[in-house]
Scaffold this motif. Structure first.
Motif, mmCIF file in Angstrom:
data_model
loop_
_atom_site.group_PDB
_atom_site.id
_atom_site.type_symbol
_atom_site.label_atom_id
_atom_site.label_comp_id
_atom_site.label_asym_id
_atom_site.label_seq_id
_atom_site.Cartn_x
_atom_site.Cartn_y
_atom_site.Cartn_z
ATOM 1 N N LEU A 91 -14.383 8.824 0.113
ATOM 2 C CA LEU A 91 -13.766 7.596 -0.392
ATOM 3 C C LEU A 91 -12.712 6.998 0.534
ATOM 4 O O LEU A 91 -12.528 5.782 0.558
ATOM 5 N N TRP A 92 -12.001 7.839 1.279
ATOM 6 C CA TRP A 92 -10.934 7.339 2.137
ATOM 7 C C TRP A 92 -11.379 7.110 3.575
ATOM 8 O O TRP A 92 -10.692 6.415 4.315
ATOM 9 N N VAL A 93 -12.488 7.718 3.987
ATOM 10 C CA VAL A 93 -12.946 7.565 5.370
ATOM 11 C C VAL A 93 -14.321 6.898 5.418
ATOM 12 O O VAL A 93 -14.477 5.819 5.985
ATOM 13 N N PRO A 137 -14.674 3.195 3.553
ATOM 14 C CA PRO A 137 -14.106 2.085 4.336
ATOM 15 C C PRO A 137 -14.876 1.817 5.638
ATOM 16 O O PRO A 137 -15.031 0.660 6.034
ATOM 17 N N VAL A 149 1.271 4.715 -2.690
ATOM 18 C CA VAL A 149 1.028 6.107 -2.319
ATOM 19 C C VAL A 149 2.305 6.945 -2.241
ATOM 20 O O VAL A 149 2.260 8.146 -2.459
ATOM 21 N N GLY A 208 -4.523 13.709 2.015
ATOM 22 C CA GLY A 208 -5.807 14.203 1.526
ATOM 23 C C GLY A 208 -5.960 15.696 1.715
ATOM 24 O O GLY A 208 -6.445 16.410 0.826
ATOM 25 N N GLU A 222 0.829 -1.204 0.000
ATOM 26 C CA GLU A 222 0.000 0.000 0.000
ATOM 27 C C GLU A 222 0.864 1.254 0.000
ATOM 28 O O GLU A 222 0.579 2.228 -0.713
ATOM 29 N N MET A 224 -2.183 5.799 8.627
ATOM 30 C CA MET A 224 -3.520 6.403 8.629
ATOM 31 C C MET A 224 -3.429 7.930 8.742
ATOM 32 O O MET A 224 -4.091 8.654 7.999
ATOM 33 N N LEU A 226 -2.076 9.380 5.487
ATOM 34 C CA LEU A 226 -3.086 9.435 4.429
ATOM 35 C C LEU A 226 -4.041 10.607 4.629
ATOM 36 O O LEU A 226 -4.430 11.276 3.665
ATOM 37 N N LEU A 227 -4.412 10.874 5.868
ATOM 38 C CA LEU A 227 -5.288 12.020 6.134
ATOM 39 C C LEU A 227 -4.592 13.332 5.768
ATOM 40 O O LEU A 227 -5.201 14.223 5.164
ATOM 41 N N TRP A 257 -12.346 12.975 -0.959
ATOM 42 C CA TRP A 257 -11.413 12.096 -0.257
ATOM 43 C C TRP A 257 -11.959 11.648 1.086
ATOM 44 O O TRP A 257 -11.713 10.514 1.504
#
Length: 171
Positions: free
Chosen positions: A153-155, A158, A39, A119, A35, A112, A115-116, A150
């Motif tokens: 789709l990212w929070v 999931p 990214v 975004g 992963e 995590m 990634l936030l 985001w």
């Protein structure tokens, strides 16, 4: 899902995957690294792009608000880069110390947060680009649309997808 219907995670892994706790940790670590490979290139390119902007001729034409947004965006991008590369440094510093369980758990958490922040940086870039090209209103709309996308789709996605399940927590 009722508690009676849930099978223990260790039993599921043993029965369905035929893997030990250590094999599961190895799989979790390998998955996280895959992963991160996806990214990392993007976040590093974004950070590099942002770091070159102040040296462009038109940068001096940005108003105070856009300069503040730029600084916030570049901070998010740099922090995302640092956090998303942290698992590699953690692995190097804990190599051969039998700390795989802690390595996987800590790396998951920093990824995590990274990634936030990524975004947030992408939303800031969208805001700046649209602001410069099409005006403040378009910039705010683009930034809000990007942030909404985001987060969705990212929070949200999931969280909805994992509803009714429980974490496969290693003890």
């Amino acid at each position: 899902m009722s508690t009676a219907a849930m099978v223990s995670c260790d039993a599921w892994n043993r029965d369905e995957r035929d893997e030990t706790r250590t094999q599961r940790l190895d799989r979790n670590w390998a998955t996280l690294l895959q992963e991160l490979r996806v990214v990392l290139t993007g976040v590093q390119l974004l950070t590099g792009f942002l770091l070159t902007l102040p040296f462009q001729q038109r940068f001096t034409a940005l108003d105070h608000e856009l300069r503040l947004l730029y600084l916030a965006t570049v901070c998010c991008s740099i922090a995302a880069t640092v956090l998303l590369t942290t698992p590699v440094a953690l692995h190097r510093m804990t190599f051969r110390r039998h700390m795989l369980c802690k390595l996987v758990a800590v790396s998951h958490r920093v990824t995590m947060v990274g990634l936030l922040l990524l975004g947030a940086a992408v939303s800031g870039v969208a805001t700046m680009v649209f602001d410069v090209i099409a005006g403040r209103g378009a910039g705010v709309a683009a930034g809000a649309a990007t942030a909404t996308t985001w987060v969705a789709l990212w929070v949200a996605l999931p969280l909805v997808a994992r509803r009714g399940t429980r974490a496969d927590v290693l003890r």
